[in-house]
Design a protein around this motif. Structure first.
Motif, PDB file in Angstrom:
ATOM      1  N   UNK A   1      -5.066  16.229  -5.173  1.00 35.64           N
ATOM      2  CA  UNK A   1      -3.778  16.278  -4.486  1.00 35.64           C
ATOM      3  C   UNK A   1      -3.305  14.892  -4.066  1.00 35.64           C
ATOM      4  N   UNK A   2      -4.201  14.084  -3.515  1.00 33.17           N
ATOM      5  CA  UNK A   2      -3.793  12.762  -3.042  1.00 33.17           C
ATOM      6  C   UNK A   2      -3.393  11.855  -4.204  1.00 33.17           C
TER       7      UNK A   2
ATOM      8  N   UNK B   1       0.843  -1.182   0.000  1.00 34.42           N
ATOM      9  CA  UNK B   1       0.000   0.000   0.000  1.00 34.42           C
ATOM     10  C   UNK B   1       0.881   1.236   0.000  1.00 34.42           C
ATOM     11  N   UNK B   2       0.398   2.250  -0.683  1.00 36.06           N
ATOM     12  CA  UNK B   2       1.147   3.491  -0.747  1.00 36.06           C
ATOM     13  C   UNK B   2       1.017   4.247   0.569  1.00 36.06           C
ATOM     14  N   UNK B   3       1.901   5.212   0.742  1.00 30.33           N
ATOM     15  CA  UNK B   3       1.903   5.998   1.972  1.00 30.33           C
ATOM     16  C   UNK B   3       0.614   6.797   2.125  1.00 30.33           C
ATOM     17  N   UNK B   4       0.144   7.385   1.032  1.00 31.30           N
ATOM     18  CA  UNK B   4      -1.063   8.202   1.115  1.00 31.30           C
ATOM     19  C   UNK B   4      -2.295   7.334   1.365  1.00 31.30           C
ATOM     20  N   UNK B   5      -2.268   6.093   0.862  1.00 30.45           N
ATOM     21  CA  UNK B   5      -3.397   5.193   1.116  1.00 30.45           C
ATOM     22  C   UNK B   5      -3.480   4.842   2.598  1.00 30.45           C
ATOM     23  N   UNK B   6      -2.328   4.614   3.218  1.00 28.08           N
ATOM     24  CA  UNK B   6      -2.321   4.363   4.659  1.00 28.08           C
ATOM     25  C   UNK B   6      -2.772   5.596   5.427  1.00 28.08           C
ATOM     26  N   UNK B   7      -2.372   6.779   4.941  1.00 32.98           N
ATOM     27  CA  UNK B   7      -2.761   8.021   5.601  1.00 32.98           C
ATOM     28  C   UNK B   7      -4.271   8.220   5.586  1.00 32.98           C
ATOM     29  N   UNK B   8      -4.917   7.803   4.504  1.00 30.99           N
ATOM     30  CA  UNK B   8      -6.363   7.973   4.367  1.00 30.99           C
ATOM     31  C   UNK B   8      -7.156   6.847   5.017  1.00 30.99           C
ATOM     32  N   UNK B   9      -6.467   5.872   5.589  1.00 25.95           N
ATOM     33  CA  UNK B   9      -7.162   4.854   6.363  1.00 25.95           C
ATOM     34  C   UNK B   9      -7.483   3.572   5.644  1.00 25.95           C
ATOM     35  N   UNK B  10      -7.038   3.405   4.396  1.00 27.58           N
ATOM     36  CA  UNK B  10      -7.234   2.148   3.651  1.00 27.58           C
ATOM     37  C   UNK B  10      -8.706   1.761   3.505  1.00 27.58           C
ATOM     38  N   UNK B  11      -9.600   2.721   3.622  1.00 31.61           N
ATOM     39  CA  UNK B  11     -11.022   2.406   3.540  1.00 31.61           C
ATOM     40  C   UNK B  11     -11.686   3.039   2.341  1.00 31.61           C
ATOM     41  N   UNK B  12     -12.973   3.325   2.500  1.00 35.10           N
ATOM     42  CA  UNK B  12     -13.747   3.868   1.391  1.00 35.10           C
ATOM     43  C   UNK B  12     -13.270   5.265   1.004  1.00 35.10           C
ATOM     44  N   UNK B  13     -12.793   6.037   1.999  1.00 28.70           N
ATOM     45  CA  UNK B  13     -12.288   7.383   1.693  1.00 28.70           C
ATOM     46  C   UNK B  13     -11.059   7.297   0.797  1.00 28.70           C
ATOM     47  N   UNK B  14     -10.163   6.374   1.106  1.00 30.70           N
ATOM     48  CA  UNK B  14      -8.963   6.200   0.277  1.00 30.70           C
ATOM     49  C   UNK B  14      -9.337   5.750  -1.127  1.00 30.70           C
TER      50      UNK B  14
END
Length: 521
Positions: free
Chosen positions: A464-465, A311-324
């Motif tokens: 941005x993400x 998983x990418x860093x930004x995906x982990x930052x967004x919580x790996x859920x529906x928001x990501x």
């Protein structure tokens, strides 16, 4: 290079192209030579490309004439007449060489083709050239790898340029069949084929984007749905290249050029003069290509690691859920639906010129009227069946209601505790934080900055993400460089401050003594 009677292996070593003796030995005793350029050359190395393509062609011609070879057939390319700017619609062999070639390899191939055709009927050597268009198939080391690299770089999410750009393609077995047809005609001493070049295609023009979608979709990649103008794509590539000069954007750039304008060719001359007709259809070729590149498919890339998906860093930052998944455009249709919905709400609440409460009341009223009218409508209207809304979807479970009430009670308790703290008049730190926050909100609301801020935040959230995920290494490198420069600047500033200034702050004095900045608490 292939020689007939005897058969020699493909020449893929650079030194072989510079060794005339090797060519003499390779074609000795042959009656026909099929000459193909090496595919293992670096397009950015002009010297090597020139030696391999142009000088190699000259050496082959000289070797064939010296060894009394009867026929020389050159595998050229349709790129020799394509300048990447003007469209080619049903082009035939009357097209001249492109005045300004789209790439260096095409220009060198045009020179090699001209030399080989000019050598026709000299010392008994008959020559011709074949110009296959967008060759693909098993063993392809040029076109298909470019497509796969583009798909893995997430550029395949976008439909770049016009969707109706038409192109011809040629399956690799049809190219080999065309060479055999040309050799048969030259063996019959038919003068109508010697000294000429012929376009070779599958006789099935197709939309370039449709071809890409069918091939890569068969390899497990999702069909692109987002349209991106060609100029925007070129600008993005230019910016990415400027940020990281070592990044290889050649494959994406090549696909962009091919998708920029029509490239269809008329193969009636090949049919008439060398008797060529494709033996493998386009659909069969696509299926065979997908099967041969199964090791590069999206599913195979993680088949050996079922329990590990990086998983990418930004995906982990967004919580790996529906928001990501939404903000990183994992599902383009769902992301577009959310984005459009938020735009509608943004317009309704902030751009219509109404008060917030008035907008909320009208929105609720519209929802109530719609639900009531939808419930009154019959189940069938003019042969259209209207699905009924499920009442269970409108119910709020007891758990959700309990959680909502608990959250509300917790918030009210925190607000009450904060008010009590402020009423005592002892905690100045909390007072300044609350006062500053309220003043900041007051300034934003009074100057209508909140509307612009929300609009900018909405646009940045959906771009941005995604951009950061694509350029994570470049952004992190730039941020690290900026941080390093700021630290050095801070250290230099502290070092040059007079002692009278630093004496007021123990932290600054400590930084000046140690020569390294410390965090201000």
């Amino acid at each position: 290079m292939f020689a007939k009677t005897p058969l020699f292996p493909y020449v893929n070593s650079f030194r072989h192209y510079l060794c005339v003796g090797f060519f003499l030995a390779a074609v000795r005793g042959a009656s026909v030579v099929f000459y193909l350029d090496s595919t293992e050359i670096t397009p950015n190395d002009f010297y090597t490309c020139y030696k391999v393509i142009v000088e190699g062609a000259k050496n082959v011609i000289n070797a064939c004439r010296d060894q009394k070879v009867q026929h020389l057939i050159y595998n050229s390319s349709a790129d020799v007449v394509f300048d990447t700017r003007h469209e080619i619609n049903d082009g035939d062999e009357s097209l001249p060489y492109a005045g300004k070639q789209g790439n260096m390899l095409a220009d060198l191939k045009a020179q090699a083709e001209a030399f080989i055709l000019f050598a026709n009927d000299i010392d008994g050597l008959l020559t011709c050239a074949l110009r296959p268009v967008n060759v693909f198939g098993p063993g392809d080391t040029d076109f298909m790898p470019s497509l796969i690299q583009m798909a893995k770089s997430r550029w395949f999410k976008f439909i770049i340029g016009r969707e109706n750009v038409m192109s011809d393609f040629t399956f690799v077995e049809n190219v080999a069949h065309a060479h055999i047809c040309a050799e048969s005609v030259l063996s019959s001493r038919t003068v109508s084929a010697s000294g000429k070049a012929f376009f070779i295609t599958n006789f099935e023009p197709i939309s370039f984007s449709e071809f890409l979608s069918r091939v890569l979709e068969g390899m497990g990649y999702n069909r692109p749905t987002i349209k991106l103008p060609l100029r925007v794509a070129r600008y993005i590539i230019l910016q990415v290249k400027s940020m990281n000069s070592s990044m290889d954007c050649g494959s994406v750039h090549k696909i962009l050029e091919l998708s920029s304008c029509n490239r269809t060719f008329n193969c009636s001359a090949a049919q008439r003069h060398i008797g060529y007709s494709p033996i493998v259809s386009l659909e069969e070729g696509i299926v065979s290509t997908i099967q041969s590149h199964s090791h590069s498919s999206k599913s195979s890339s993680v088949a050996g690691y079922p329990d590990f998906i990086e998983q990418s860093k930004v995906e982990k930052l967004l919580g790996n859920g529906i928001v990501a998944n939404i903000l990183l455009w994992r599902d383009e249709k769902k992301t577009c639906a959310y984005f459009v919905s938020l735009l509608v709400l943004y317009y309704w609440f902030f751009l219509c010129g109404r008060m917030f409460i008035s907008s909320a009341a009208k929105l609720l009223l519209s929802i109530v009227v719609f639900l009531f009218a939808y419930g009154v409508l019959p189940s069938r209207v003019f042969s259209f069946v209207l699905p009924r809304l499920s009442l269970s979807g409108l119910e709020i479970s007891e758990v959700c209601a309990s959680d909502a009430i608990s959250s509300l009670a917790y918030t009210c308790s925190n607000v009450s505790s904060l008010i009590q703290t402020l009423a005592k008049g002892e905690d100045w730190h909390t007072f300044f934080k609350v006062a500053g926050l309220l003043y900041f909100v007051k300034v934003i609301v009074s100057n209508s900055l909140i509307t612009d801020a929300i609009g900018v935040a909405l646009a940045l959230a959906f771009t941005m993400f995604l951009v950061y995920e694509q350029l994570q290494d470049e952004v992190d490198g730039t941020a690290a460089l900026a941080l390093s420069i700021s630290r050095k600047a801070f250290r230099l500033l502290i070092k040059n401050l007079p002692p009278a200034v630093t004496s007021f702050s123990p932290v600054l004095q400590m930084s000046q003594d140690s020569g390294s900045p410390t965090s201000l608490r």
